[in-house]
Design a protein around this motif. Structure first.
Motif, PDB file in Angstrom:
ATOM      1  N   GLY A 100      14.891  31.699  36.255  1.00 17.86           N
ATOM      2  CA  GLY A 100      14.918  32.752  35.244  1.00 17.86           C
ATOM      3  C   GLY A 100      16.097  32.658  34.298  1.00 17.86           C
ATOM      4  N   VAL A 101      17.185  32.078  34.747  1.00 14.23           N
ATOM      5  CA  VAL A 101      18.364  31.979  33.874  1.00 14.23           C
ATOM      6  C   VAL A 101      18.026  31.131  32.644  1.00 14.23           C
ATOM      7  CG1 VAL A 101      20.759  31.209  33.695  1.00 14.23           C
ATOM      8  CG2 VAL A 101      19.963  32.272  35.805  1.00 14.23           C
ATOM      9  N   ILE A 102      17.541  29.921  32.858  1.00 15.09           N
ATOM     10  CA  ILE A 102      17.217  29.033  31.735  1.00 15.09           C
ATOM     11  C   ILE A 102      15.971  29.521  31.013  1.00 15.09           C
ATOM     12  CG2 ILE A 102      16.525  26.681  31.107  1.00 15.09           C
ATOM     13  CD1 ILE A 102      18.250  25.744  33.505  1.00 15.09           C
ATOM     14  N   PHE A 103      14.944  29.885  31.773  1.00 22.28           N
ATOM     15  CA  PHE A 103      13.682  30.313  31.179  1.00 22.28           C
ATOM     16  C   PHE A 103      13.893  31.500  30.236  1.00 22.28           C
ATOM     17  CE2 PHE A 103       9.766  32.709  30.977  1.00 22.28           C
ATOM     18  CZ  PHE A 103       8.817  31.723  30.762  1.00 22.28           C
ATOM     19  N   LEU A 104      14.553  32.530  30.733  1.00 25.52           N
ATOM     20  CA  LEU A 104      14.740  33.737  29.922  1.00 25.52           C
ATOM     21  C   LEU A 104      15.710  33.516  28.768  1.00 25.52           C
ATOM     22  CD1 LEU A 104      14.673  36.376  32.763  1.00 25.52           C
ATOM     23  CD2 LEU A 104      12.960  36.049  30.975  1.00 25.52           C
ATOM     24  N   THR A 105      16.689  32.656  28.948  1.00 25.34           N
ATOM     25  CA  THR A 105      17.592  32.345  27.842  1.00 25.34           C
ATOM     26  C   THR A 105      16.796  31.777  26.670  1.00 25.34           C
ATOM     27  OG1 THR A 105      19.488  31.970  29.313  1.00 25.34           O
ATOM     28  CG2 THR A 105      19.592  30.958  27.125  1.00 25.34           C
ATOM     29  N   LEU A 106      15.899  30.841  26.954  1.00 25.26           N
ATOM     30  CA  LEU A 106      15.079  30.258  25.887  1.00 25.26           C
ATOM     31  C   LEU A 106      14.143  31.292  25.264  1.00 25.26           C
ATOM     32  CD1 LEU A 106      14.229  26.782  27.447  1.00 25.26           C
ATOM     33  CD2 LEU A 106      15.718  27.243  25.496  1.00 25.26           C
ATOM     34  N   LEU A 154      18.614  39.196  35.132  1.00 26.22           N
ATOM     35  CA  LEU A 154      19.771  39.803  34.465  1.00 26.22           C
ATOM     36  C   LEU A 154      20.666  38.722  33.863  1.00 26.22           C
ATOM     37  CD1 LEU A 154      21.389  42.460  33.940  1.00 26.22           C
ATOM     38  CD2 LEU A 154      22.616  41.941  36.056  1.00 26.22           C
ATOM     39  N   ALA A 155      20.917  37.662  34.637  1.00 32.65           N
ATOM     40  CA  ALA A 155      21.775  36.572  34.148  1.00 32.65           C
ATOM     41  C   ALA A 155      21.160  35.900  32.919  1.00 32.65           C
ATOM     42  CB  ALA A 155      22.001  35.551  35.262  1.00 32.65           C
ATOM     43  N   GLY A 156      19.857  35.631  32.952  1.00 34.10           N
ATOM     44  CA  GLY A 156      19.196  35.009  31.807  1.00 34.10           C
ATOM     45  C   GLY A 156      19.217  35.905  30.582  1.00 34.10           C
ATOM     46  N   GLY A 157      18.991  37.194  30.781  1.00 39.11           N
ATOM     47  CA  GLY A 157      19.034  38.140  29.667  1.00 39.11           C
ATOM     48  C   GLY A 157      20.414  38.254  29.060  1.00 39.11           C
ATOM     49  N   LEU A 158      21.440  38.289  29.917  1.00 38.30           N
ATOM     50  CA  LEU A 158      22.821  38.348  29.416  1.00 38.30           C
ATOM     51  C   LEU A 158      23.196  37.088  28.664  1.00 38.30           C
ATOM     52  CD1 LEU A 158      24.765  40.007  32.388  1.00 38.30           C
ATOM     53  CD2 LEU A 158      24.453  40.929  30.080  1.00 38.30           C
ATOM     54  N   LEU A 159      22.804  35.930  29.194  1.00 36.85           N
ATOM     55  CA  LEU A 159      23.154  34.669  28.540  1.00 36.85           C
ATOM     56  C   LEU A 159      22.464  34.554  27.178  1.00 36.85           C
ATOM     57  CD1 LEU A 159      24.634  31.978  28.666  1.00 36.85           C
ATOM     58  CD2 LEU A 159      22.676  31.041  29.895  1.00 36.85           C
TER      59      LEU A 159
END
Length: 192
Positions: A56-62, A172-177
């Motif tokens: 989710g970190v990378i996926f949501l960041t994109l 949360l981490a992906g959204g923040l990043l």
């Protein structure tokens, strides 16, 4: 000769094209491509760490970066639609047949949450919270599918609480990043 410009980048990709139709098509294609790219990265970084939702970190960041350059209120849904499209092929090796449906639902949930949170809280907080809750829906949707179909999901081998908690954290981490990158880039563009 290089011409200096003081104007910031356009608000959306579609404004870069001479006609509205060409701009809209280009923007949709870009969002679909981002969703496909996010899923390809997800597939290539599958390492068994017993941390469901870590992608989710990378996926949501994109996905968030795509939303940041799009004029569409449902840009996340379009990008997740790209993920669903690539998941319908067997190229990436995902074996769960309903995974494309899960990602379509996640895109829709992310957008609905964001559009509502954005009315009452700042951009970064609205984005991070919508991503955390939206990404947390993955194990909940899978649980509903398992209850209705009897399908087994490996992420539930330690119960439901662990995947819900890890999806919440990584969402949360992906959204923040993603939102922080957008906020910082907007800040630096204003200075130029």
């Amino acid at each position: 000769m290089k011409i200096a410009t003081t104007s910031p980048l356009p608000r959306s990709l579609s404004s870069l094209f001479p006609s509205k139709i060409a701009g809209t098509v280009a923007e949709v294609m870009f969002l679909l491509f981002l969703g496909i790219l996010a899923m390809v990265i997800h597939a290539k970084l599958r390492i068994p760490l017993q941390l469901p939702g870590r992608q989710g970190v990378i996926f949501l960041t994109l996905i968030i970066l795509g939303r940041g350059v799009s004029q569409f209120p449902f840009a996340g849904s379009i990008a997740c639609g790209g993920s669903a499209l690539i998941l319908m092929t067997s190229w990436l090796g995902f074996r769960e047949p309903l995974t494309p449906v899960v990602y379509i639902l996640i895109g829709f949930i992310l957008d609905i949450l964001y559009l509502n949170f954005r009315k009452v809280m700042p951009f970064v907080m609205a984005t991070a919270l919508s991503c955390a809750i939206g990404w947390m829906f993955i194990p909940l949707i899978k649980l509903a599918i398992a209850s209705m179909t009897g399908m087994l999901f490996t992420s539930f081998r330690y119960g439901i609480a662990w995947p819900v908690a890890t999806h919440l954290f990584f969402g949360l981490a992906g959204g923040l990043l993603g939102s922080s990158i957008l906020k910082l880039s907007a800040h630096f563009l204003k200075k130029e």
